[in-house]
Design an enzyme around this catalytic site. Structure first.
Site, PDB file in Angstrom:
ATOM      1  N   GLY A  36       0.800  -1.208   0.000  1.00 27.50           N
ATOM      2  CA  GLY A  36       0.000   0.000   0.000  1.00 27.50           C
ATOM      3  C   GLY A  36       0.837   1.264   0.000  1.00 27.50           C
ATOM      4  N   ASP A  57      10.602  -5.955  -4.314  1.00 19.43           N
ATOM      5  CA  ASP A  57       9.585  -6.707  -3.583  1.00 19.43           C
ATOM      6  C   ASP A  57       9.715  -8.170  -3.992  1.00 19.43           C
ATOM      7  OD1 ASP A  57       6.589  -5.662  -2.200  1.00 19.43           O
ATOM      8  OD2 ASP A  57       6.967  -7.785  -2.581  1.00 19.43           O
ATOM      9  N   ASP A 121       6.880  -3.837   5.963  1.00 22.17           N
ATOM     10  CA  ASP A 121       5.913  -3.986   7.049  1.00 22.17           C
ATOM     11  C   ASP A 121       6.414  -4.857   8.190  1.00 22.17           C
ATOM     12  OD1 ASP A 121       5.889  -6.455   5.861  1.00 22.17           O
ATOM     13  OD2 ASP A 121       3.730  -6.507   5.462  1.00 22.17           O
ATOM     14  N   THR A 125      13.295  -6.235   8.640  1.00 17.75           N
ATOM     15  CA  THR A 125      13.658  -5.651   7.353  1.00 17.75           C
ATOM     16  C   THR A 125      13.914  -4.162   7.483  1.00 17.75           C
ATOM     17  OG1 THR A 125      12.338  -7.315   6.182  1.00 17.75           O
ATOM     18  CG2 THR A 125      12.932  -5.342   4.957  1.00 17.75           C
ATOM     19  N   CYS A 178      -0.814  -5.702   8.806  1.00 10.40           N
ATOM     20  CA  CYS A 178      -2.186  -5.450   8.360  1.00 10.40           C
ATOM     21  C   CYS A 178      -3.041  -6.718   8.375  1.00 10.40           C
ATOM     22  CB  CYS A 178      -2.163  -4.863   6.949  1.00 10.40           C
ATOM     23  SG  CYS A 178      -1.395  -3.239   6.843  1.00 10.40           S
ATOM     24  N   CYS A 237      24.050   4.144  13.880  1.00  7.27           N
ATOM     25  CA  CYS A 237      24.619   5.438  13.459  1.00  7.27           C
ATOM     26  C   CYS A 237      25.702   5.944  14.382  1.00  7.27           C
ATOM     27  CB  CYS A 237      23.513   6.472  13.286  1.00  7.27           C
ATOM     28  SG  CYS A 237      22.690   6.960  14.824  1.00  7.27           S
TER      29      CYS A 237
END
Length: 242
Positions: A36, A57, A121, A125, A178, A237
């Site tokens: 989305g 993807d 999502d 990752t 989701c 970082c």
């Protein structure tokens, strides 16, 4: 050669102009995740004339995606998302160079990008994308949406921290997805569109959106904004190897 008539409505803006449109044409953006968030972001960046879009993807289109993933059509069900996305975006703007990657290939694509969009999502990752962007000194635009809530943050890693891990240290816990929590399509679309907006601003050098977390409550139609502070102990970082 750029067709400036195509981009007339943004070229007329003093913040863009012919020079800005040329900057966009010469830019490369990597979008990791074509759900989305990625659907909305990719369409706006393609329409705006960003010259090269790198798309990553590993999934295939499912019928349940069509409620919110506006890049796809019914006849795309079962097709690789990368292939379906490239077909739709090429039809939208044939001037754009489009290149697809399996999601496991995105680390080598980061070096080719001027800006990276995290449209995934899951936390593992997201943390891996953040680490790679810190190491490559690439600006990272992070978006998320679930239920009736959205989040947006920009980490300009060309200037050092804060990074995504400063905001969300590793906890070992999986975030809600989701599939379990649900999502209204326009919520994720709104966040994805704003990811495209801040990406264009980064490429054009307009304003400074970095180091702030924007939280959207769709139920109340309210945005809240919070400053993100660098963690001096951040293993990403703050590392001497970052």
């Amino acid at each position: 050669m750029t067709d400036y008539a195509r981009y007339a409505r943004q070229v007329v803006l003093p913040e863009v102009g012919v020079n800005g449109q040329s900057l966009l044409r010469d830019s490369s953006v990597l979008i990791i995740g074509l759900g989305g968030l990625g659907s909305a972001a990719a369409q706006y960046l393609c329409g705006a004339g960003v010259g090269r879009l790198l798309l990553a993807d590993r999934d295939r289109v499912e019928a349940s995606n069509l409620q919110r993933q506006t890049l796809y059509r019914q006849n795309d069900v079962g097709r690789r998302k990368v292939d379906a996305a490239i077909a739709q975006l090429a039809a939208l703007n044939p001037e754009i160079e489009l290149q697809g990657f399996d999601q496991i290939q995105w680390p080598r694509a980061i070096a080719q990008a001027d800006v990276v969009l995290d449209c995934t999502d899951n936390f593992p990752t997201r943390q891996a994308i953040n680490t790679a962007c810190v190491q490559a000194r690439r600006p990272l635009v992070s978006g998320a949406a679930v239920r009736l809530e959205g989040q947006l943050a920009v980490f300009d890693l060309r200037r050092g921290g804060p990074c995504y891990r400063c905001l969300y240290p590793d906890t070992g816990e999986a975030g809600e997805r989701c599939e379990q929590a649900g999502i209204l399509g326009p919520v994720v679309g709104a966040v994805g569109a704003l990811q495209a907006l801040v990406t264009l601003k980064l490429l054009l050098g307009i304003g400074d959106d970095a180091a702030r977390l924007h939280v959207f409550d769709a139920r109340q139609m309210q945005w809240r904004s919070h400053k993100i502070s660098a963690d001096p102990q951040c293993p990403s970082c703050a590392s001497p190897h970052a």
